[in-house]
Design a protein around this motif. Sequence first.
Motif, short mmCIF file in Angstrom:
data_model
loop_
_atom_site.label_atom_id
_atom_site.label_comp_id
_atom_site.label_asym_id
_atom_site.label_seq_id
_atom_site.Cartn_x
_atom_site.Cartn_y
_atom_site.Cartn_z
N UNK B 395 -8.66 -30.89 -28.16
CA UNK B 395 -9.40 -30.12 -28.75
C UNK B 395 -9.39 -28.79 -27.86
N UNK B 396 -9.22 -28.97 -26.41
CA UNK B 396 -9.16 -27.76 -25.66
C UNK B 396 -7.95 -26.71 -26.16
N UNK B 397 -6.93 -27.24 -26.60
CA UNK B 397 -5.93 -26.43 -26.82
C UNK B 397 -5.75 -25.81 -28.37
N UNK B 398 -6.63 -26.71 -29.00
CA UNK B 398 -7.05 -26.33 -30.34
C UNK B 398 -7.80 -25.00 -30.33
N UNK B 399 -8.36 -24.62 -29.47
CA UNK B 399 -9.15 -23.47 -29.08
C UNK B 399 -8.35 -22.43 -28.90
N UNK B 400 -7.99 -21.15 -29.62
CA UNK B 400 -6.80 -20.36 -29.50
C UNK B 400 -7.24 -19.50 -28.06
N UNK B 401 -8.48 -19.19 -27.91
CA UNK B 401 -8.45 -18.55 -26.54
C UNK B 401 -8.52 -19.45 -25.37
N UNK B 402 -8.84 -20.74 -25.44
CA UNK B 402 -8.45 -21.56 -24.28
C UNK B 402 -7.09 -21.63 -24.08
N UNK C 24 -15.54 -28.84 -22.50
CA UNK C 24 -15.32 -29.78 -21.46
C UNK C 24 -16.65 -30.64 -21.57
N UNK C 25 -17.96 -30.20 -21.98
CA UNK C 25 -18.95 -30.81 -21.85
C UNK C 25 -19.13 -31.72 -23.11
N UNK C 26 -18.46 -31.06 -24.25
CA UNK C 26 -18.52 -32.06 -25.62
C UNK C 26 -17.74 -33.01 -25.44
N UNK C 27 -16.43 -32.78 -24.88
CA UNK C 27 -15.35 -33.82 -24.99
C UNK C 27 -15.75 -34.87 -23.80
#
Lengths: 206, 595, 221
Positions: B395-402, C24-27
């Motif tokens: 999910x982190x990398x799915x977010x383009x800005x992150x 980070x919080x959500x995951x």
Amino acid sequence: MTTDAMALERGYMPGMRVYNLKLGMWVFLLSEVMFFTGLIGSYIILRFAHPTQFAEPGVVLNVPLTAFNTFVLICSSVTMVKAYAAIATGDQKGLKIWLLATIALGTFFVGIQVFEYIALAQHGFVPMASAYAAEGGALYGSTFYTMTGFHGTHVTIGVLCLWFVLWRAWKGAYSADSLGGVEIVGLYWHFVDLVWIILFTIVYLI
Amino acid sequence: MSTAEAAIGDRTAAHEHVDHDIPFIRKYVFSTDHKTIAKQFMFMSLFFLVVGGLLAMMMRWQLGYPSQPMPGGAILPETMAPGGILLPEFYNSLVTMHGTIMIFFAIMPLLVGFFGNLLIPLQVGAPDMAFPRLNMASFWLAFPAGLLMLASFLVEGGAAGAGWTSYAPLSASGEYTGVYLGQQLWLVSLTILGFSSLAGAVNYITTVINWRAPGMTWFRLPLATWSLFITSILILLAIPILAGALIMLLFDQTIGTTFFLPAGGGEPLLWQHLFWFFGHPEVYILILPAMGIASDLIANGARKPIFGYHAMVLAIIGIAFLGWIVWGHHMFQSGMNPMLGTTFMVSTMFIAVPSAIKTFNWLGTLWGGDIHFTTPVLHGLAFVSMFIIGGLSGIFMASTPVDIYIHDTYFIVAHIHYVLFGGSLFAIFGGITFWFPKLFGTIMNERWGKIHWVLTMIFYNLVFFPMHSIGLQGHMRRLYDPTQYEYLEPLQPMNVFITISAFLLIAVQLIFVVNFFHSIWKGKKAGPNPWNANSLEWTVPSPPPHGNFATVPVVYRGPYEYSSPESDEDFLLQTTPPRDQQQPEPHATPAPEGA
Amino acid sequence: MSWMLPESFSTFGGDIDRIYYIILWITGIAFFLSEGILVYFLFRYRHKEGRKAKYVHGNTRAEIVWTAGTALIVFIVGMLSIGVWSRVRTQLPQDAMEVIVSAKQFEWNVTYPGQDGVIGTEDDFTKRNEVHAVVDRPIIAYLRAEDVIHSFFLPDLRVKQDAVPGMETPVWFEATETGEYVVGCAELCGLGHYRMAGTLTVHTAADYQAWEQAEIQAAGQ
């Protein structure tokens, strides 16, 4: 009795009312659709991105000759249908004759294509650079030869398969009840024809 | 007996007759029996898994101890590691070949070639695949492709070194990497492997559609078969795209075309689009069968039906479908139109949903269960728990800005390995252990299986969990010597830690190898159904004879009817007739006196 | 073993980091909940003599609830991200300094506008592996590549953009503190990929002027 028929009688649940060989061929042809989509799609993308690399069709390519060649290939699809129709009514002689006709037309198609390649190469239009500098660049040759070359390869393989089917027909392998081999090579052949019609339109006409 | 029954009977008898008489070469080498072909894929892939692991160990040595002579490095030629010190170009080859071999010659043939071949005919109730000779061709294309890939290490210039993703123009011309023939062999090898995969896909799809036993409706198929079926469709449609791209790249390298070379008007980004249009479905090819296997293992372990079977099937289909429209998330920072970044982000976010559904359903399967912690079940549980981490990190990398920050860092490497090792490989270990009786007629040692599992879980997490952290500190991928960047120097102790853990991780795999081979010959003999499972493969002997089923099985129910009130046991085979249709048990004749 | 990000020194760095921490919080919550439930179930429902598993095939309402819930969460994360992405990628700042960053195996060649302040003219000068910018002033780097794909990575400023041969890709940033920062290459570009380090120096306006003048003098000679 074919294994399909046995399976059916024993209650196996064919998901489609299509025997295995035919289902397999359809599934395989789906993958071929994706293959040509990849090549043709790339061509379209490159053409839009770098239009100056490409020439208008008639400038470099011999459209009338290839149009005739297209007609030849379409005729070969007709003869293929006749071959299938023949064996469907048990006409062994008709099967062999129409198969031979299809082979002849298919071979003629490939022959013309080779002739075309040679003529183009003599004028400097090769896969890498273009001597037709004013009419395009390296991308034109790259895409043209890759697309038509792979199609031509598929036609050649089809012709070889047709020879195989003709040989089997000579051995009496097919009948009105057992014509799977003819049907699936026919399916492949029609597909190859269809791809060519699309390819011809995109490369030679647009 | 009807003529058809007689015909089937004849066919089975004929097969048995043939079975005794066929020469060794036809029975074990050029076999058309799906179970033998499965074994061939298995042995081939396990070999490549070891090779891929050893390549990774060399990488880890260099990362932990940059430019120090590697123990045993003296056997490597000067072109790779003079004095045992790895060269940067060799390191790039290691990176490339580790990824390539693991993905294409280990995980994919294990999940698809091995499990697909072993399970599909047995689980659908068929005597073999629809096209047995095509099946044989599939293996005999894959194996030479693998050899070709290995051979590329030995040619001048070494093996491919542009990453398993082979981005152009780096990969399109040897002048950029110093690798010429090696890169071309890489392309040819993968093209041949593509034909192998396609042949397999055609076979699997046709078999599942047309060779299901009477009563085996679509929604009575085990999830292992469902996942393999859907995976085969992905292979069918994605591999040809890769083939086209590989061929175009090969032409750029050899005959002077310019598809991906800007100097000739080509588009480097076209390679990326083509590669990832294949590449994203590919990663689902690498996880879906593992999910299917995990489902079979967990239901078996919990003694409960799979929670939400229909949802599980829909989720598999959903993942496969959505997998086609997310490829651009590998290209957020590529320079493609940022608007595309937005659209791909949205589609990528949504693909998390079906994966989450599956995870909840696995938890639901465990809820209220009667969980037996056998080795296969432990691996299935490892799959779920590690896949949760891998999925969430996505999910982190799915977010383009992150992704701007974490793209091409070790955070990505962590994600990849949590889903591929934590996910797929654990499922593979579990599946091998579970279906071992159907392969060899014996059962793997439970104690050593558990020891292997525990140690692997520990060291595996010690290797890959810290990679999230170093990635977040800005540690890029594919760096021969991270200490060249001053800001990465504080991370070196962590690199050393990861390296040592990696050595221990691979050492521990010896336990599995020894258990595996020892159990083939000295393992306890297994009956038809040692795990008290329900699907059709457990109704036949271990191992099943040629032709699998003596009589055509008839299916009455789904594969997950554990703890059903209809059964006295906590399992109920798919082929057991319902109570009202059962024949009364014949009275047992008393044993003679004194016997 | 930290999930914290190092400090960021650009205007949009904070925005990016904020999205990261939200995720980070959500995951994190999802992780502890799901793994916790998993471990709890393994303990609570472990096989015991006489235990019988629930013969339950599923619960449609639960499926709908957790599907909708997950979809909502990822939708929110997506929506939050769109704004930041748009700001970083599609909205180039007005009145920004401009430089050309040309990547090649294995160095960064940075071209500055020179005396006339306009990039692409005769008086431009080029430095190797040195990016110079002014604090609190946006700068647009036009990325090019001479040979293969490289990736312009300024970790401390949360900047990353691939430099692709045949393309010119603008990437902008505005540093919030003076200092020296690392420039790295984040795309495998050959055997020297690991040593494509450069330095970003963020000056005060006055210091930048001084540096620039010195460079122009040196280039003139």
